[in-house]
Every structure is written in C-alpha cells, then in structure tokens.
Design a protein around this motif. Structure first.
Motif, short mmCIF file in Angstrom:
data_model
loop_
_atom_site.label_atom_id
_atom_site.label_comp_id
_atom_site.label_asym_id
_atom_site.label_seq_id
_atom_site.Cartn_x
_atom_site.Cartn_y
_atom_site.Cartn_z
N UNK A 1 -20.61 -9.56 31.14
CA UNK A 1 -19.21 -9.37 30.74
C UNK A 1 -18.44 -8.56 31.77
N UNK A 2 -19.10 -7.58 32.38
CA UNK A 2 -18.43 -6.79 33.42
C UNK A 2 -18.02 -7.67 34.60
N UNK A 3 -18.91 -8.52 35.07
CA UNK A 3 -18.57 -9.41 36.19
C UNK A 3 -17.50 -10.43 35.78
N UNK A 4 -17.56 -10.91 34.56
CA UNK A 4 -16.56 -11.86 34.09
C UNK A 4 -15.18 -11.22 34.04
N UNK A 5 -15.08 -10.03 33.43
CA UNK A 5 -13.80 -9.33 33.37
C UNK A 5 -13.29 -8.98 34.76
N UNK A 6 -14.20 -8.60 35.65
CA UNK A 6 -13.78 -8.21 37.00
C UNK A 6 -13.24 -9.41 37.77
N UNK A 7 -13.90 -10.56 37.68
CA UNK A 7 -13.42 -11.75 38.39
C UNK A 7 -12.06 -12.20 37.87
N UNK A 8 -11.90 -12.22 36.56
CA UNK A 8 -10.61 -12.62 36.00
C UNK A 8 -9.53 -11.61 36.38
N UNK B 1 -6.20 -12.55 38.43
CA UNK B 1 -4.88 -12.32 37.84
C UNK B 1 -4.05 -11.37 38.70
N UNK B 2 -4.69 -10.34 39.26
CA UNK B 2 -3.94 -9.42 40.13
C UNK B 2 -3.46 -10.11 41.40
N UNK B 3 -4.28 -11.01 41.93
CA UNK B 3 -3.86 -11.76 43.11
C UNK B 3 -2.69 -12.69 42.79
N UNK B 4 -2.71 -13.30 41.60
CA UNK B 4 -1.62 -14.19 41.20
C UNK B 4 -0.34 -13.43 40.89
N UNK B 5 -0.45 -12.15 40.56
CA UNK B 5 0.76 -11.36 40.31
C UNK B 5 1.63 -11.28 41.56
N UNK C 1 -3.98 -6.52 32.61
CA UNK C 1 -4.14 -5.37 31.72
C UNK C 1 -5.20 -5.63 30.65
N UNK C 2 -5.24 -6.83 30.13
CA UNK C 2 -6.25 -7.15 29.12
C UNK C 2 -7.67 -7.05 29.71
N UNK C 3 -7.85 -7.56 30.92
CA UNK C 3 -9.18 -7.48 31.54
C UNK C 3 -9.57 -6.04 31.85
N UNK C 4 -8.60 -5.24 32.29
CA UNK C 4 -8.89 -3.82 32.53
C UNK C 4 -9.27 -3.13 31.23
N UNK C 5 -8.60 -3.48 30.13
CA UNK C 5 -8.94 -2.91 28.83
C UNK C 5 -10.35 -3.32 28.42
N UNK C 6 -10.74 -4.56 28.70
CA UNK C 6 -12.10 -4.99 28.41
C UNK C 6 -13.14 -4.21 29.20
N UNK C 7 -12.85 -3.93 30.47
CA UNK C 7 -13.80 -3.15 31.27
C UNK C 7 -13.91 -1.72 30.74
#
Length: 225
Positions: A7-14, A18-22, A39-45
């Motif tokens: 889950x950590x690697x999944x949240x980090x990749x997404x 997403x940050x690159x697309x911003x 923000x959602x992925x950072x909250x998951x981490x």
C-alpha cells in the motif's frame, strides 16, 4: 512484501504521478483535481504511519475546504492559459535550479530522519504510554508537543497567518477608480433641494425663416384669388 509495504508503494506512485500532473496539466481545473488526488494519497501514507489526526486534518482542511474554494475560483475566472505559459521556457532554467536545490535539501533532511521507531519521549512529571500501560495516542502527544516545546514557533506562525489575512483583505478592499462607491451617511443626510432644482424659463418660440417655395406658392394663390 506485506500488505502495508504494498500500500505504501501504491500510494507513493499515485502521489508522484498526481503531483507531476499538477504542474504539467494544461487545464487549471484538471491541475486542481490532480492536487486533490495528491492530498488523498498523502493522507493514505499518513494513515499507514499511524498519524490519523494529520491524515484527517489534511482531508478535511485542504481537500474539503481549500481545494473546493480554489476550484470555484478557477471555474469562475477566465484564465488565459496561453498568456500564463508565454514565459515558461524563459524562466525554466532558474525554476529547475531552485527545484533541484529544494529536492537536495529535502533528501538531506529525509535521509537523516529514517531511523528505527523510538518510544515517545516522556515529559517531566508525565509517564509514557508504555509505562502507564495505556494505549498510545499520537494526537494527544502531538498536541502536547506543539503547545509545550514548540509553542513559540506556533505563535509566530499564527501571527504570520493573521498578517497575511489582513494584508489580503486590505488589498481586496482598496479604492478602485472603476467602481462607484456610495457612502450611506451621505445618502441619509441628503435633502430634496440638494438633488432637485426647479428653474423657471420664460416661454419662447424661435422665429423660423420662411421657406421660399412655400412663400412663392402662397403668393401665387393670393394673386389668383
């Protein structure tokens, strides 16, 4: 690899995508939506790191309030994207240098922070959760640390935020020449004679010069009669 690591690697990749697309999305609305996903992925981490309070705060404050307001502002404004991207490549070397410097500083800070988890430091006169036999609460420890050891930085940050809010209000409410300001006190003190003035004008009618054709026709009619 266990589920938590996956889950950590999944949240980090997404999060990285997403940050690159911003910063690469051409549409400002899409960029804001990708920032919400970040923000959602950072909250998951943070949830994986057992920082539930920070995760919920990130979702409620930034995603639920700030980003929704930002989306409304972006949708209401007519943003000229072509004009904003006019000087992109001109300022790209400086921006890339600053970004690389920030990345190196963050790497230096983070690399020194990866240490085995330690038991929370006890405050004078307060027993730790393990010593007291109670369940550890990171929210309580975070609040205790903020309002004891970091109280002065917290107050300085609060003062800076208040100054920024007052400055934003002052810039928004400044006097503009293209607006019609109405003073309510002047409207209350207004009198009828100040707004309406009756002027007596004597009746007069300008004398028009006779039309030559009309005069000739009238004269011929009189001669025939």
């Amino acid at each position: 690899m266990d589920v938590r690591t996956g889950l950590f690697y999944l949240f980090s990749l997404v999060l990285l995508f997403a940050a690159f697309r911003v910063i690469t999305a051409r549409n400002p609305v899409y960029a804001a939506l990708f920032l919400v996903l970040t923000f959602f992925q950072a909250a998951g981490i943070w949830m994986l790191l057992k920082a539930e309070f920070l995760a919920i705060s990130l979702v409620l404050v930034y995603v639920g309030a700030v980003m929704v307001l930002f989306l409304f502002v972006v949708m209401m404004l007519d943003i000229d994207v072509a004009n904003l991207r006019a000087g992109f490549w001109k300022h790209f070397p400086l921006a890339a240098s600053v970004g690389a410097l920030i990345a190196l500083e963050m790497a230096a800070v983070l690399m020194g922070g990866f240490r085995p988890a330690e038991e929370p430091r006890a405050f004078p006169g307060v027993a730790t959760a393990a010593q007291a036999g109670l369940q550890f609460s990171n929210t309580k420890e975070l609040g205790r640390l903020l309002y004891s050891e970091y109280i002065y930085p917290l107050e300085i940050a609060a003062v800076i935020l208040v100054v920024a809010i007052v400055a934003a209000i002052a810039l928004t409410l400044r006097t503009r020449k293209d607006t019609k300001h109405i003073d309510a006190s002047e409207q209350v003190r207004v009198r009828a004679r100040d707004r309406l003035q009756i002027v007596k004008v004597p009746p007069s009618r300008p004398t028009l010069a006779p039309d030559p054709a009309t005069a000739a026709a009238a004269a011929s009619g009189e001669n025939k009669a």
